[in-house]
Design a protein around this motif. Structure first.
Motif, mmCIF file in Angstrom:
data_model
loop_
_atom_site.group_PDB
_atom_site.id
_atom_site.type_symbol
_atom_site.label_atom_id
_atom_site.label_comp_id
_atom_site.label_asym_id
_atom_site.label_seq_id
_atom_site.Cartn_x
_atom_site.Cartn_y
_atom_site.Cartn_z
ATOM 1 N N LEU A 196 31.861 2.669 43.401
ATOM 2 C CA LEU A 196 32.133 2.329 44.790
ATOM 3 C C LEU A 196 31.622 3.446 45.688
ATOM 4 O O LEU A 196 31.822 4.617 45.403
ATOM 5 C CB LEU A 196 33.639 2.154 45.020
ATOM 6 C CG LEU A 196 34.343 1.095 44.173
ATOM 7 C CD1 LEU A 196 35.838 1.104 44.468
ATOM 8 C CD2 LEU A 196 33.755 -0.266 44.432
ATOM 9 N N THR A 197 30.963 3.074 46.761
ATOM 10 C CA THR A 197 30.468 4.036 47.741
ATOM 11 C C THR A 197 30.894 3.573 49.118
ATOM 12 O O THR A 197 30.706 2.415 49.480
ATOM 13 C CB THR A 197 28.923 4.123 47.690
ATOM 14 O OG1 THR A 197 28.519 4.463 46.365
ATOM 15 C CG2 THR A 197 28.399 5.161 48.658
ATOM 16 N N SER A 235 30.326 4.384 55.148
ATOM 17 C CA SER A 235 30.240 5.480 56.113
ATOM 18 C C SER A 235 29.511 6.687 55.528
ATOM 19 O O SER A 235 29.071 7.560 56.269
ATOM 20 C CB SER A 235 31.643 5.888 56.579
ATOM 21 O OG SER A 235 32.424 6.342 55.488
ATOM 22 N N ASP A 236 29.370 6.727 54.191
ATOM 23 C CA ASP A 236 28.655 7.821 53.534
ATOM 24 C C ASP A 236 27.173 7.513 53.307
ATOM 25 O O ASP A 236 26.432 8.365 52.829
ATOM 26 C CB ASP A 236 29.300 8.139 52.183
ATOM 27 C CG ASP A 236 30.683 8.733 52.330
ATOM 28 O OD1 ASP A 236 30.961 9.351 53.381
ATOM 29 O OD2 ASP A 236 31.499 8.584 51.399
ATOM 30 N N VAL A 237 26.745 6.308 53.629
ATOM 31 C CA VAL A 237 25.352 5.910 53.406
ATOM 32 C C VAL A 237 24.531 6.275 54.633
ATOM 33 O O VAL A 237 24.871 5.907 55.758
ATOM 34 C CB VAL A 237 25.256 4.388 53.135
ATOM 35 C CG1 VAL A 237 23.800 3.967 52.992
ATOM 36 C CG2 VAL A 237 26.057 4.014 51.900
ATOM 37 N N MET A 240 28.522 12.388 49.400
ATOM 38 C CA MET A 240 28.820 10.984 49.272
ATOM 39 C C MET A 240 30.013 10.838 48.339
ATOM 40 O O MET A 240 30.068 11.455 47.291
ATOM 41 C CB MET A 240 27.601 10.238 48.721
ATOM 42 C CG MET A 240 27.805 8.749 48.681
ATOM 43 S SD MET A 240 26.383 7.822 48.078
ATOM 44 C CE MET A 240 25.131 8.272 49.225
ATOM 45 N N THR A 241 30.956 10.022 48.705
ATOM 46 C CA THR A 241 32.133 9.789 47.889
ATOM 47 C C THR A 241 31.873 8.636 46.938
ATOM 48 O O THR A 241 31.570 7.523 47.381
ATOM 49 C CB THR A 241 33.352 9.458 48.766
ATOM 50 O OG1 THR A 241 33.532 10.519 49.694
ATOM 51 C CG2 THR A 241 34.594 9.280 47.929
ATOM 52 N N GLU A 242 31.931 8.889 45.647
ATOM 53 C CA GLU A 242 31.752 7.843 44.652
ATOM 54 C C GLU A 242 32.948 7.838 43.723
ATOM 55 O O GLU A 242 33.475 8.895 43.363
ATOM 56 C CB GLU A 242 30.475 8.059 43.840
ATOM 57 C CG GLU A 242 29.215 7.841 44.639
ATOM 58 C CD GLU A 242 27.963 7.898 43.787
ATOM 59 O OE1 GLU A 242 28.056 8.209 42.585
ATOM 60 O OE2 GLU A 242 26.883 7.628 44.331
ATOM 61 N N ILE A 243 33.368 6.661 43.338
ATOM 62 C CA ILE A 243 34.447 6.500 42.379
ATOM 63 C C ILE A 243 33.878 5.705 41.217
ATOM 64 O O ILE A 243 33.341 4.612 41.403
ATOM 65 C CB ILE A 243 35.647 5.748 43.005
ATOM 66 C CG1 ILE A 243 36.133 6.485 44.245
ATOM 67 C CG2 ILE A 243 36.754 5.567 41.989
ATOM 68 C CD1 ILE A 243 37.124 5.709 45.082
ATOM 69 N N ASN A 244 33.949 6.246 40.006
ATOM 70 C CA ASN A 244 33.414 5.584 38.821
ATOM 71 C C ASN A 244 34.536 5.183 37.888
ATOM 72 O O ASN A 244 35.458 5.953 37.640
ATOM 73 C CB ASN A 244 32.450 6.513 38.067
ATOM 74 C CG ASN A 244 31.206 6.799 38.874
ATOM 75 O OD1 ASN A 244 30.465 5.899 39.198
ATOM 76 N ND2 ASN A 244 30.998 8.055 39.202
#
Length: 90
Positions: free
Chosen positions: A16-17, A20-22, A1-5
């Motif tokens: 942010l997620t 499409s990764d969920v 999963m791509t997350e930006i913190n």
């Protein structure tokens, strides 16, 4: 999963997620097709339409394991907590 913190431990963070990764999850139903288990649900409408009556019927069905208005049985019965912010106790 791509997350930006963004942020630090002492500051609020924004994560942010990508949708499409969920991964989809299976929904379990309290009242099949109407009330999901463990999900937020709203019951709204104009005054006088029976929202409070329906909410109390749902609470009674869940608390005693009775039948839904459509005749189906409540398979997930348990405790109920009623909160009301718009009506007085009486």
């Amino acid at each position: 999963m791509t997350e930006i913190n963004w942020g630090t431990p002492s500051d609020p963070q924004l994560t942010l997620t990508r949708l499409s990764d969920v991964l989809p999850e299976r929904v379990e139903w309290l009242w099949p097709g109407r009330l999901p288990v463990g999900k937020p649900v709203t019951l709204d409408g104009d005054p006088g339409l029976g929202k409070s009556t329906l909410a109390l019927k749902i609470a009674a069905t869940v608390s005693n394991g009775g039948s839904w208005p459509d005749g189906g049985r409540c398979e997930h019965h348990g405790d109920v907590l009623l909160l009301s912010a718009e009506d007085g106790l009486a």
